[in-house]
Design a protein around this motif. Structure first.
Motif, mmCIF file in Angstrom:
data_model
loop_
_atom_site.group_PDB
_atom_site.id
_atom_site.type_symbol
_atom_site.label_atom_id
_atom_site.label_comp_id
_atom_site.label_asym_id
_atom_site.label_seq_id
_atom_site.Cartn_x
_atom_site.Cartn_y
_atom_site.Cartn_z
ATOM 1 N N ARG A 197 76.102 -4.898 85.362
ATOM 2 C CA ARG A 197 76.282 -3.781 84.451
ATOM 3 C C ARG A 197 77.747 -3.465 84.194
ATOM 4 N N ASP A 198 78.503 -3.196 85.236
ATOM 5 C CA ASP A 198 79.889 -2.764 85.049
ATOM 6 C C ASP A 198 80.746 -3.857 84.430
ATOM 7 N N ARG A 199 80.581 -5.077 84.907
ATOM 8 C CA ARG A 199 81.419 -6.164 84.396
ATOM 9 C C ARG A 199 81.118 -6.458 82.929
ATOM 10 N N ALA A 200 79.840 -6.509 82.572
ATOM 11 C CA ALA A 200 79.491 -6.809 81.181
ATOM 12 C C ALA A 200 79.914 -5.677 80.252
ATOM 13 N N MET A 201 79.729 -4.434 80.694
ATOM 14 C CA MET A 201 80.149 -3.283 79.882
ATOM 15 C C MET A 201 81.643 -3.342 79.600
ATOM 16 N N MET A 202 82.439 -3.539 80.640
ATOM 17 C CA MET A 202 83.886 -3.542 80.463
ATOM 18 C C MET A 202 84.345 -4.768 79.672
ATOM 19 N N GLU A 203 83.711 -5.906 79.898
ATOM 20 C CA GLU A 203 84.088 -7.114 79.153
ATOM 21 C C GLU A 203 83.822 -6.931 77.663
ATOM 22 N N SER A 204 82.701 -6.284 77.331
ATOM 23 C CA SER A 204 82.393 -6.055 75.916
ATOM 24 C C SER A 204 83.448 -5.160 75.271
ATOM 25 N N LEU A 205 83.874 -4.125 75.981
ATOM 26 C CA LEU A 205 84.870 -3.206 75.424
ATOM 27 C C LEU A 205 86.247 -3.863 75.315
ATOM 28 N N ILE A 206 86.619 -4.632 76.328
ATOM 29 C CA ILE A 206 87.906 -5.329 76.275
ATOM 30 C C ILE A 206 87.935 -6.317 75.117
ATOM 31 N N SER A 207 86.799 -6.968 74.836
ATOM 32 C CA SER A 207 86.775 -7.936 73.730
ATOM 33 C C SER A 207 87.074 -7.243 72.409
ATOM 34 N N ILE A 208 86.564 -6.028 72.238
ATOM 35 C CA ILE A 208 86.791 -5.265 71.000
ATOM 36 C C ILE A 208 88.246 -4.829 70.926
ATOM 37 N N ARG A 209 88.785 -4.385 72.043
ATOM 38 C CA ARG A 209 90.193 -3.978 72.079
ATOM 39 C C ARG A 209 91.105 -5.185 71.828
ATOM 40 N N ARG A 210 90.786 -6.311 72.446
ATOM 41 C CA ARG A 210 91.601 -7.519 72.284
ATOM 42 C C ARG A 210 91.607 -7.994 70.831
ATOM 43 N N ALA A 211 90.492 -7.810 70.137
ATOM 44 C CA ALA A 211 90.408 -8.220 68.734
ATOM 45 C C ALA A 211 91.321 -7.393 67.839
ATOM 46 N N GLY A 212 91.699 -6.179 68.299
ATOM 47 C CA GLY A 212 92.647 -5.391 67.519
ATOM 48 C C GLY A 212 92.292 -3.933 67.325
ATOM 49 N N ALA A 213 91.178 -3.475 67.899
ATOM 50 C CA ALA A 213 90.790 -2.075 67.740
ATOM 51 C C ALA A 213 91.642 -1.187 68.649
ATOM 52 N N GLY A 214 92.284 -0.193 68.053
ATOM 53 C CA GLY A 214 93.076 0.732 68.851
ATOM 54 C C GLY A 214 92.226 1.743 69.585
ATOM 55 N N PHE A 215 91.039 2.043 69.036
ATOM 56 C CA PHE A 215 90.103 2.944 69.706
ATOM 57 C C PHE A 215 88.692 2.450 69.436
ATOM 58 N N ILE A 216 87.759 2.856 70.305
ATOM 59 C CA ILE A 216 86.399 2.325 70.252
ATOM 60 C C ILE A 216 85.400 3.468 70.347
ATOM 61 N N VAL A 217 84.514 3.536 69.369
ATOM 62 C CA VAL A 217 83.362 4.437 69.450
ATOM 63 C C VAL A 217 82.283 3.701 70.227
ATOM 64 N N THR A 218 81.834 4.274 71.338
ATOM 65 C CA THR A 218 80.874 3.580 72.185
ATOM 66 C C THR A 218 80.003 4.549 72.964
ATOM 67 N N TYR A 219 78.743 4.173 73.132
ATOM 68 C CA TYR A 219 77.812 4.956 73.941
ATOM 69 C C TYR A 219 78.093 4.762 75.435
ATOM 70 N N PHE A 220 78.955 3.823 75.763
ATOM 71 C CA PHE A 220 79.378 3.618 77.148
ATOM 72 C C PHE A 220 80.591 4.484 77.500
ATOM 73 N N ALA A 221 81.022 5.381 76.632
ATOM 74 C CA ALA A 221 82.302 6.063 76.810
ATOM 75 C C ALA A 221 82.445 6.695 78.191
ATOM 76 N N GLN A 222 81.473 7.478 78.603
ATOM 77 C CA GLN A 222 81.618 8.158 79.896
ATOM 78 C C GLN A 222 81.539 7.179 81.060
ATOM 79 N N ASP A 223 80.617 6.231 80.992
ATOM 80 C CA ASP A 223 80.504 5.254 82.080
ATOM 81 C C ASP A 223 81.771 4.416 82.193
ATOM 82 N N ALA A 224 82.324 4.007 81.068
ATOM 83 C CA ALA A 224 83.545 3.212 81.092
ATOM 84 C C ALA A 224 84.725 4.031 81.595
#
Length: 329
Positions: free
Chosen positions: A297-324
């Protein structure tokens, strides 16, 4: 240099070393949590297809705001479930609409001062037919009327700004919507309210769980006549260019993970703040794999968010916000 002189693994041997040379970083302030506001009191109804996400009455939303602020999350993106719907989306722009009422209540909370309150501007949650604009229907044929929708969108944006929205975020994909909203905001004295445009919003199968959460599924047809074809990257750049020319201050890409190439292309081309929305289907897909024990759970959640950030997003709207945010601690 070649092996054995060059050994890239030297910089991977420990977590402190990996942290030191890490190229992409994520912090709680770059996360935006969506909230679904509904009528009533003491309502905290879990959404069946989105474990851990709830429809919240305003009193419960205030508690959620306090939790988000305590974690250092950057902001909230507000959606509304009105008590009733009609063809003119009246609940979207009424002074006592669900999001307008919620904004005023949240603004009274000390926690809200630590967060940006972003109000989604669209009509689909408020129309009886579930489309994002005024519908002209004749028998089985229908068309979403672009220009007659603009007045309702701009009226909605002004009502949300008046209620306390820090940012308004049009997600309807009507041509000319940003210009109409900017003109109306300025005319009504809200020239300081920024516009976050969903400039690149694709007609995606990944929105399914959201439509349950917001009760916004179209009652007929689909949204492919106004949301973008997922095959078109160059068209996405044109959409962004047009919205920026009309006065958008920031852009939001949606969905995120299936369209990382679009995020990257936008980041390389445009010198404006860019966010991405990790949408409901992305969240639910991962949650289903977690429930089966197929992914950590934790690794996949964080990897998904990092992939979006790495692609160029400065901020991310996500339902994982509090867990992350708890993981980033």
């Amino acid at each position: 240099m070649e092996y054995p002189v060059t050994r890239l693994r030297r910089l991977r041997r420990s977590e402190p070393m990996r942290s030191l040379v890490r190229e992409t970083h994520l912090e709680p302030g770059a996360l935006i949590q969506p909230l679904f506001l509904c009528p009533g009191e003491g309502v905290r109804k879990e959404i069946g297809s989105m474990p851990g996400v709830f429809n919240l009455s305003i009193d419960e939303a205030v508690k959620e705001t306090e939790a988000a602020a305590a974690l250092g999350i950057g902001g909230l993106l507000l959606f509304g479930l009105p008590g009733s719907k009609d063809e003119q989306a009246t609940g979207a722009w009424e002074e006592d609409g669900i999001v307008q009422t919620g904004l005023r209540a949240l603004k009274q909370s000390a926690a809200a001062k630590q967060l940006l309150l972003i109000a989604d501007v669209c009509l689909c949650e408020y129309t009886s037919h579930g489309h994002c604009g005024i519908v002209k229907k004749s028998g089985d044929d229908y068309e979403i009327e672009n220009d007659s929708t603009l007045g309702l969108l701009s009226r909605t944006a002004v009502s949300l700004a008046a209620a306390g929205a820090d940012i308004v975020a049009p997600s309807d994909m009507m041509d000319g919507h940003v210009a109409a909203i900017r003109d109306e905001l300025d005319e009504e004295g809200y020239e300081q309210t920024p516009i976050l445009s969903y400039a690149s919003k694709f007609a995606s199968s990944f929105y399914g769980p959201f439509r349950e959460a917001a009760d916004s599924a179209p009652r007929f047809g689909d949204r492919r006549s106004y949301q973008m074809d997922g095959a078109n990257l160059r068209e996405a750049m044109r959409e962004i260019d047009l919205d920026l020319g009309e006065g958008a201050d920031m852009i939001l890409m949606k969905p995120a993970m299936p369209y990382l190439d679009v995020i990257r292309a936008a980041r390389e081309r445009f010198e404006v703040p860019i966010g991405a929305y990790q949408v409901s289907g992305e969240y639910s897909m991962l949650q289903a794999a977690f429930a089966k024990g197929w992914l950590d759970r934790d690794r996949a959640m964080m990897e998904s968010l990092i992939s979006i950030r790495r692609a160029g997003a400065g901020f991310i709207v996500t339902y994982f916000a509090q867990d992350a945010a708890k993981r980033l601690g």
